[in-house]
Design a protein around this motif. Sequence first.
Motif, mmCIF file in Angstrom:
data_model
loop_
_atom_site.group_PDB
_atom_site.id
_atom_site.type_symbol
_atom_site.label_atom_id
_atom_site.label_comp_id
_atom_site.label_asym_id
_atom_site.label_seq_id
_atom_site.Cartn_x
_atom_site.Cartn_y
_atom_site.Cartn_z
ATOM 1 N N GLY A 239 0.861 -1.245 -0.172
ATOM 2 C CA GLY A 239 -0.222 -0.312 -0.005
ATOM 3 C C GLY A 239 0.797 1.338 -0.069
ATOM 4 N N GLU A 240 2.299 1.024 -0.216
ATOM 5 C CA GLU A 240 3.001 2.331 -0.199
ATOM 6 C C GLU A 240 3.307 3.224 -1.681
ATOM 7 O OE1 GLU A 240 6.689 1.274 1.727
ATOM 8 O OE2 GLU A 240 5.611 0.714 3.587
ATOM 9 N N ARG A 241 2.513 2.472 -2.553
ATOM 10 C CA ARG A 241 2.822 3.079 -3.972
ATOM 11 C C ARG A 241 1.137 2.783 -4.562
ATOM 12 N NH1 ARG A 241 6.800 4.385 -1.749
ATOM 13 N NH2 ARG A 241 9.034 4.685 -2.826
ATOM 14 N N THR A 242 1.178 3.463 -5.720
ATOM 15 C CA THR A 242 -0.200 3.482 -6.239
ATOM 16 C C THR A 242 -0.207 2.043 -7.111
ATOM 17 O OG1 THR A 242 0.244 4.635 -8.313
ATOM 18 C CG2 THR A 242 -0.477 6.014 -6.478
ATOM 19 N N VAL A 243 -1.304 1.832 -7.387
ATOM 20 C CA VAL A 243 -1.439 0.573 -8.421
ATOM 21 C C VAL A 243 -0.751 0.490 -9.725
ATOM 22 C CG1 VAL A 243 -3.724 0.796 -9.254
ATOM 23 C CG2 VAL A 243 -2.968 -1.470 -8.848
ATOM 24 N N TYR A 244 -0.897 1.944 -10.064
ATOM 25 C CA TYR A 244 -0.307 2.121 -11.591
ATOM 26 C C TYR A 244 1.339 2.093 -11.504
ATOM 27 C CZ TYR A 244 -4.927 2.832 -12.961
ATOM 28 O OH TYR A 244 -6.372 2.461 -13.448
ATOM 29 N N GLY A 245 1.869 2.134 -10.224
ATOM 30 C CA GLY A 245 3.317 1.928 -10.115
ATOM 31 C C GLY A 245 3.544 0.526 -10.820
ATOM 32 N N ILE A 246 2.795 -0.506 -10.613
ATOM 33 C CA ILE A 246 2.653 -1.992 -10.920
ATOM 34 C C ILE A 246 2.425 -1.726 -12.418
ATOM 35 C CG2 ILE A 246 1.744 -4.370 -10.920
ATOM 36 C CD1 ILE A 246 0.821 -3.319 -7.916
ATOM 37 N N TYR A 247 1.603 -1.265 -13.061
ATOM 38 C CA TYR A 247 1.383 -1.337 -14.433
ATOM 39 C C TYR A 247 2.581 -0.723 -15.163
ATOM 40 C CZ TYR A 247 0.057 -0.066 -19.290
ATOM 41 O OH TYR A 247 -0.107 0.089 -20.415
#
Length: 350
Positions: A17-25
């Motif tokens: 939960g420390e970065r936005t999900v779009y960091g994964i994208y």
Amino acid sequence: MNYIQTVMLYSMQQLKGERTVYGIYHIVAGKKSAQTIQDGKIFGLSFLFQSFSYLKKETFSLYVKELTSHQFIKEVDHQKYMLTSKGEEALHQQLREWPLPAKLSGWQFASSTQLFLSRLTLFIQTISNLQYFQKGFLPITQDPETIQWVKAYLFSQSYSREELAKRLFNELKCILTKCSSQNADVFVQHLSGYKRIGLTKSQLAEYYKMNEHYVHLLMISVVHQIIEQISECRSEFPVLQQFIQDVHMTVPLTASTVKTYEWLQKGKSLKEVARIRRLKESTIEDHIAELALFLPNFTIDDYVKVEDQKEIMNAFEALNTNQLKEIKKRVSDHLTYFQIRLVLAKCVTN
């Protein structure tokens, strides 16, 4: 749940939960930005870099909604998600049946993966047909650069076609025997040759009762294992090493960071490099953070005093978080976000 969603769950678990999900994208799609590079390294996701280069952002967003509707994830802040107990259980089951391929090295080999695979598969198809004096065949790729490379490579060889085919076979066999039998089989069945059309990823998925995205990941992992072996033992693979000698980078740095590093090695300061390169100081800071992440011998002492490094490390260990904002609250006011990033980068490197 398809395998991209499995990878998404795994990545969200790593991010905590420390970065936005779009960091994964950005990681799985292969966006080569300073933030993506640093997040991949810090959260242990670099191996997934460019693993699904064909994934569209709209599709990714749809997958996020599906995972939310199935109550596998919950939003804890704007675009930041964590796994629910149901999501953790689903991820555990998926990885138990379909574990992440151990030899994935996305960040290290992303720049050479597709080019190597295109050259190799076309070459194998070509040499196989020429062995049987079959010149009229439909190439599996229409990419003119790949076709031209294979032609040039063939004409540059002093070996007979039969000898060249034999050497390539032996080199590939040597590497593939080190792969799992299933991974090696998936890779080989994808190859085309004389009177043989390789199976597509969807056909392989149907044959092995796998998700098509998982087949894709297995294929990439085999390619990465081949490239790794060639890179480490070039003299043992004289035929294969020629497929990557003009594309593989030993140090995985962005081109702009390499230029900055060259100026730093000449003794230029951060401010001087920014002025010379006509870039913002924040951009040069990104480059220095990248150097700290990927070059073990790169020292950050010129940017962060040793006693300040200890203070930042103490805060990091006490809080057990990679959130710069939380660490900033815990340390002395004179310490900057840039300095905190550098210390965390060296922590990951060491």
